[in-house]
Design a protein around this motif. Structure first.
Motif, mmCIF file in Angstrom:
data_model
loop_
_atom_site.group_PDB
_atom_site.id
_atom_site.type_symbol
_atom_site.label_atom_id
_atom_site.label_comp_id
_atom_site.label_asym_id
_atom_site.label_seq_id
_atom_site.Cartn_x
_atom_site.Cartn_y
_atom_site.Cartn_z
ATOM 1 N N UNK A 110 26.244 56.973 30.992
ATOM 2 C CA UNK A 110 27.630 56.590 30.705
ATOM 3 C C UNK A 110 27.670 55.084 30.532
ATOM 4 N N UNK A 111 28.441 54.632 29.565
ATOM 5 C CA UNK A 111 28.599 53.194 29.320
ATOM 6 C C UNK A 111 29.960 52.973 28.681
ATOM 7 N N UNK A 112 30.902 52.515 29.486
ATOM 8 C CA UNK A 112 32.267 52.285 29.022
ATOM 9 C C UNK A 112 32.634 50.834 29.265
ATOM 10 N N UNK A 113 33.076 50.165 28.213
ATOM 11 C CA UNK A 113 33.465 48.760 28.300
ATOM 12 C C UNK A 113 34.927 48.644 27.862
ATOM 13 N N UNK A 114 35.809 48.379 28.806
ATOM 14 C CA UNK A 114 37.220 48.139 28.507
ATOM 15 C C UNK A 114 37.482 46.663 28.786
ATOM 16 N N UNK A 115 37.185 45.844 27.801
ATOM 17 C CA UNK A 115 37.159 44.402 28.020
ATOM 18 C C UNK A 115 38.435 43.703 27.592
ATOM 19 N N UNK A 116 39.299 44.386 26.873
ATOM 20 C CA UNK A 116 40.534 43.761 26.415
ATOM 21 C C UNK A 116 41.645 44.022 27.414
ATOM 22 N N UNK A 117 42.204 42.951 27.968
ATOM 23 C CA UNK A 117 43.275 43.118 28.942
ATOM 24 C C UNK A 117 44.533 43.697 28.308
ATOM 25 N N UNK A 118 44.609 43.674 26.978
ATOM 26 C CA UNK A 118 45.777 44.238 26.316
ATOM 27 C C UNK A 118 45.755 45.759 26.325
ATOM 28 N N UNK A 119 44.572 46.347 26.639
ATOM 29 C CA UNK A 119 44.490 47.800 26.758
ATOM 30 C C UNK A 119 45.156 48.207 28.063
ATOM 31 N N UNK A 123 22.970 43.783 35.051
ATOM 32 C CA UNK A 123 24.359 44.128 34.742
ATOM 33 C C UNK A 123 25.320 43.240 35.523
ATOM 34 N N UNK A 124 24.995 42.985 36.793
ATOM 35 C CA UNK A 124 25.834 42.100 37.607
ATOM 36 C C UNK A 124 25.858 40.696 37.008
ATOM 37 N N UNK A 125 24.701 40.184 36.620
ATOM 38 C CA UNK A 125 24.630 38.845 36.026
ATOM 39 C C UNK A 125 25.466 38.775 34.749
ATOM 40 N N UNK A 126 25.321 39.762 33.874
ATOM 41 C CA UNK A 126 26.074 39.758 32.621
ATOM 42 C C UNK A 126 27.575 39.781 32.879
ATOM 43 N N UNK A 127 27.988 40.582 33.855
ATOM 44 C CA UNK A 127 29.412 40.691 34.174
ATOM 45 C C UNK A 127 29.942 39.398 34.782
ATOM 46 N N UNK A 128 29.176 38.807 35.694
ATOM 47 C CA UNK A 128 29.613 37.556 36.319
ATOM 48 C C UNK A 128 29.672 36.423 35.305
ATOM 49 N N UNK A 129 28.727 36.387 34.398
ATOM 50 C CA UNK A 129 28.785 35.351 33.360
ATOM 51 C C UNK A 129 30.053 35.500 32.524
ATOM 52 N N UNK A 130 30.424 36.729 32.246
ATOM 53 C CA UNK A 130 31.606 36.957 31.418
ATOM 54 C C UNK A 130 32.885 36.568 32.145
ATOM 55 N N UNK A 131 33.004 36.954 33.421
ATOM 56 C CA UNK A 131 34.300 36.829 34.085
ATOM 57 C C UNK A 131 34.376 35.708 35.122
ATOM 58 N N UNK A 180 37.576 55.552 37.334
ATOM 59 C CA UNK A 180 38.808 56.111 36.769
ATOM 60 C C UNK A 180 40.045 55.343 37.210
ATOM 61 N N UNK A 181 39.963 54.651 38.340
ATOM 62 C CA UNK A 181 41.138 53.944 38.853
ATOM 63 C C UNK A 181 41.158 52.466 38.471
ATOM 64 N N UNK A 182 40.104 52.000 37.779
ATOM 65 C CA UNK A 182 40.056 50.599 37.361
ATOM 66 C C UNK A 182 40.838 50.393 36.070
ATOM 67 N N UNK A 183 41.558 49.296 36.008
ATOM 68 C CA UNK A 183 42.260 48.891 34.792
ATOM 69 C C UNK A 183 41.425 47.850 34.049
ATOM 70 N N UNK A 184 41.637 47.700 32.748
ATOM 71 C CA UNK A 184 40.941 46.642 32.014
ATOM 72 C C UNK A 184 41.334 45.264 32.540
ATOM 73 N N UNK A 185 40.421 44.296 32.468
ATOM 74 C CA UNK A 185 39.063 44.432 31.948
ATOM 75 C C UNK A 185 38.138 45.086 32.970
ATOM 76 N N UNK A 186 37.361 46.056 32.504
ATOM 77 C CA UNK A 186 36.457 46.764 33.398
ATOM 78 C C UNK A 186 35.265 47.295 32.623
#
Length: 311
Positions: free
Chosen positions: A300-309, A268-276, A216-222
């Motif tokens: 639960x699966x929430x992807x807030x990947x746009x930094x503009x959000x 999940x860690x691998x996918x996230x590290x590859x992305x960022x 809840x306290x993380x901002x995008x991208x998360x």
């Protein structure tokens, strides 16, 4: 195999596990804490993940997990932050920072031949209280490393015994979107972690200080993913040795087996590290578009990947 499923299997790199013992204050080439390092053995430049163990656990209990991550082309450095510790995690944050500061000089000489760490692509992850320490390190709560982290990952992170019972230094503020940091954030949770194992055993990841509150306290991208049918330590090795290793099967409410949860966390860690770290979001987007590719059911699966959000 679907595109999103490949990260949940071992990767193509052969992996070597290395133990590196600490040195005195006069030696900059020896680490400040004992290390377990999982490294690809084929030559090349690889991103680096600093991995922080959970409360009263050993870094060796994660050998299968960090081997999985390393097999996909990452160097994983797992310090043993302590063997015994009280509720105050300040010393752990300082130890994590000093380990990160050691990496530029100390890590290259201990790796296999022709393996080079790319410290411009650096992330930190932690399990349980180690997840709290990882976020504290990136947020500068207690200590800050000289290197910059591009990503932070909390694996069923815990910030105390319950709301109002946070451990020092507290990380959660209970203000949505309060984690102001440049690093991308991922929180992985367990559905059973907030349930007690029995009447005499408290929950290992109590409500009010667990994955839900960190997310809840993380901002995008998360990203925020929860394995609903698995427990707080289900990503550990199948049979960690010793009394502490056996205790991991007794103290926390657990799922049916550790293998699926470990594959989920590793993938999940691998996918996230590859992305960022590597700028390749294909595996993360594939998981977003097809959550059923995960080896565990996601509650639960929430992807807030746009930094503009905005938060």
């Amino acid at each position: 195999m679907s595109a999103g499923a490949r990260v949940f299997r071992l990767g193509n790199h052969e992996v070597q596990l290395l133990n590196v013992e600490p040195g005195g204050a006069a030696s900059s080439r020896l680490p400040p804490k004992p290390l377990l390092i999982a490294s690809p053995t084929d030559g090349g430049d690889f991103p680096v993940l600093l991995f922080l163990h959970g409360y009263l656990l050993y870094n060796s209990f994660y050998s299968q997990l960090i081997r999985h991550i390393a097999s996909h082309g990452f160097i994983v450095v797992a310090p043993q932050l302590y063997t015994l510790s009280g509720p105050d995690s300040t010393a752990e944050i300082h130890s994590a920072a000093s380990t990160a500061d050691w990496l530029p000089v100390g890590l290259p000489p201990v790796l296999p031949p022709s393996v080079r760490p790319d410290l411009a692509k650096l992330a930190v992850a932690g399990h349980s209280r180690g997840g709290k320490v990882a976020f504290a390190l990136v947020l500068g709560r207690g200590a800050r490393a000289s290197l910059s982290f591009s990503a932070v990952i909390g694996i069923d992170p815990v910030d105390g015994m319950g709301r109002g019972k946070q451990t020092v230094p507290p990380v959660l503020t209970y203000v949505p979107g309060s984690f102001a940091m440049e690093a991308a954030a991922m929180v992985l949770g367990s559905g059973l972690g907030e349930l007690p194992r029995g009447p005499l055993l408290p929950a290992c990841a109590p409500a009010g200080v667990n994955h839900r509150d960190f997310a809840a306290e993380c901002c995008p991208p998360s990203c925020y993913l929860v394995a609903g049918e698995y427990g707080h330590v289900d990503m550990l090795d199948d049979a960690p040795p010793g009394l502490r290793g056996r205790a991991t099967h007794c103290l926390c409410k657990a799922g049916a087996a550790r293998g699926p949860m470990r594959a989920f966390v590793g993938g999940a860690v691998v996918a996230f590290l590859r992305a960022f770290l590597e700028g390749d979001p294909r595996d993360l987007l594939a998981l977003r578009d097809d959550p059923a590719a995960s080896p565990v059911s996601l509650s639960a699966a929430t992807f807030l990947l746009e930094e503009t959000v905005t938060c």
